[in-house]
Design an enzyme around this catalytic site. Structure first.
Site, PDB file in Angstrom:
ATOM      1  CG  HIS A   1      -0.342   0.028   2.537  1.00  0.00           C
ATOM      2  ND1 HIS A   1       0.401  -1.013   3.049  1.00  0.00           N
ATOM      3  CD2 HIS A   1      -0.329   0.970   3.519  1.00  0.00           C
ATOM      4  CE1 HIS A   1       0.823  -0.718   4.270  1.00  0.00           C
ATOM      5  NE2 HIS A   1       0.402   0.489   4.582  1.00  0.00           N
TER       6      HIS A   1
ATOM      7  CG  HIS B   1      -0.020   4.339   4.727  1.00  0.00           C
ATOM      8  ND1 HIS B   1      -0.745   3.654   5.676  1.00  0.00           N
ATOM      9  CD2 HIS B   1      -0.865   5.293   4.235  1.00  0.00           C
ATOM     10  CE1 HIS B   1      -1.966   4.164   5.753  1.00  0.00           C
ATOM     11  NE2 HIS B   1      -2.057   5.159   4.886  1.00  0.00           N
TER      12      HIS B   1
ATOM     13  CG  ASP C   1       4.951   2.805   7.329  1.00  0.00           C
ATOM     14  OD1 ASP C   1       4.064   3.210   6.554  1.00  0.00           O
ATOM     15  OD2 ASP C   1       4.710   2.022   8.270  1.00  0.00           O
ATOM     16  CG  HIS C   2       4.178  -0.316   4.309  1.00  0.00           C
ATOM     17  ND1 HIS C   2       4.287  -1.643   4.664  1.00  0.00           N
ATOM     18  CD2 HIS C   2       3.650   0.310   5.389  1.00  0.00           C
ATOM     19  CE1 HIS C   2       3.849  -1.817   5.896  1.00  0.00           C
ATOM     20  NE2 HIS C   2       3.451  -0.634   6.357  1.00  0.00           N
TER      21      HIS C   2
ATOM     22  CG  HIS D   1      -4.014   0.209   6.703  1.00  0.00           C
ATOM     23  ND1 HIS D   1      -3.964   0.639   8.005  1.00  0.00           N
ATOM     24  CD2 HIS D   1      -2.816   0.555   6.144  1.00  0.00           C
ATOM     25  CE1 HIS D   1      -2.799   1.220   8.236  1.00  0.00           C
ATOM     26  NE2 HIS D   1      -2.082   1.179   7.123  1.00  0.00           N
TER      27      HIS D   1
ATOM     28  CG  ASP E   1       0.524  -1.513   7.747  1.00  0.00           C
ATOM     29  OD1 ASP E   1       1.398  -2.396   7.848  1.00  0.00           O
ATOM     30  OD2 ASP E   1       0.769  -0.300   7.881  1.00  0.00           O
TER      31      ASP E   1
ATOM     32  CG  HIS F   1       4.081  -2.313  11.084  1.00  0.00           C
ATOM     33  ND1 HIS F   1       4.910  -1.238  11.302  1.00  0.00           N
ATOM     34  CD2 HIS F   1       3.266  -1.964  10.056  1.00  0.00           C
ATOM     35  CE1 HIS F   1       4.609  -0.269  10.450  1.00  0.00           C
ATOM     36  NE2 HIS F   1       3.615  -0.686   9.688  1.00  0.00           N
TER      37      HIS F   1
END
Length: 258
Positions: free
Chosen positions: A54, A56, A58-59, A111, A136, A174
């Site tokens: 996805h 975001h 941090d990904h 998400h 996530d 995570h």
């Protein structure tokens, strides 16, 4: 087929998905490109693709650097919000890594609306039970926050993942397992499956790749919405829809301090 977790940031996971017959690999959510490249070098594999669960940061935040370092690699993702995207994928799309790894895309919006889980299998039977990269959406004993969706969508997403073969290994986004375990014990303290998960967390700093979809059905409260424990914790009645139970349970998790 081999999967190598690559811890990045404080608690994120990137992965190498390796076709051992060709030593070609895909990097899943390669936020930290130098770490992913070092892991590829250590395992003697050539990175040929990037897979994004996805958008975001941090990904997907390493995608542009990844594309620069690996200009011939395809980058798969669920929308044009994914940086450096080359191959847009939708539900039930399929592609391959190397000769033997088959990747099936599972759309799981909630998400984020373009969240994709990737179900991976080896064409050579008996070498790997299959795995799913859940980003996530699904965590071990938990699920992601509903940033772009609602409870009804997470119900559908987790129900979709439940249809995978029970032995499918979960590779999540995570290292949240200890916190998810604490919440699970708070909601469902009599569940014996959580004792097994507690042993896993006690003995392993990295818990991803150690559990299965069958395990999630036993210990993940977000996949056990019709259990007596979850219904009691959310004050559900016989008329309460699963979507409302999911919303109430997620709200409790958001506030949980245990």
């Amino acid at each position: 087929m081999k999967v190598v977790p690559v811890p990045v940031r404080e608690d994120n996971y990137a992965y190498l998905l390796i076709d051992e017959s060709t030593n070609k690999a895909a990097a899943v959510d390669p936020y930290d490109v130098p770490k992913v490249a070092a892991a590829a070098h250590e395992h003697g594999v050539e990175i040929v693709a990037g897979i994004t669960t996805h958008h975001h940061f941090d990904h997907s935040g390493g995608n542009k650097e990844f594309a620069s370092k690996y200009p011939d690699a395809f980058i798969y993702g669920g929308s044009d919000k994914v940086p450096a995207l080359t191959n847009l994928v939708k539900d039930k799309d399929e592609f391959t890594i190397g000769n033997n790894i088959r990747v099936k895309c599972l759309a799981t919006p909630c998400h984020t609306q373009e969240s994709i889980c990737y179900y991976v299998t080896d064409a050579v039977e008996g070498t790997h039970p299959g795995g799913v990269f859940t980003g996530d959406t699904l965590f071990i004993a938990g699920c992601g926050r509903f940033f772009e969706g609602v409870g009804a969508e997470m119900v559908r997403a987790l129900d979709y993942l439940e249809t995978l073969p029970p032995k499918t290994i979960v590779y999540n986004g995570h290292e949240y397992t200890a916190g998810s375990l604490a919440f699970g014990k708070h909601i469902d303290p009599e569940n014996p499956a959580l004792a097994r998960l507690q042993e896993i967390t006690r003995n392993n700093k990295i818990t991803t790749g150690l559990t299965t979809i069958a395990d999630e059905k036993e210990w993940n409260v977000f996949m056990r919405l019709e259990s007596d424990a979850v219904r009691k914790a959310t004050s559900a009645t016989s008329d309460t829809p699963k979507s409302a139970i999911m919303d109430a349970l997620r709200e409790q998790k958001n506030k949980f301090k245990g």
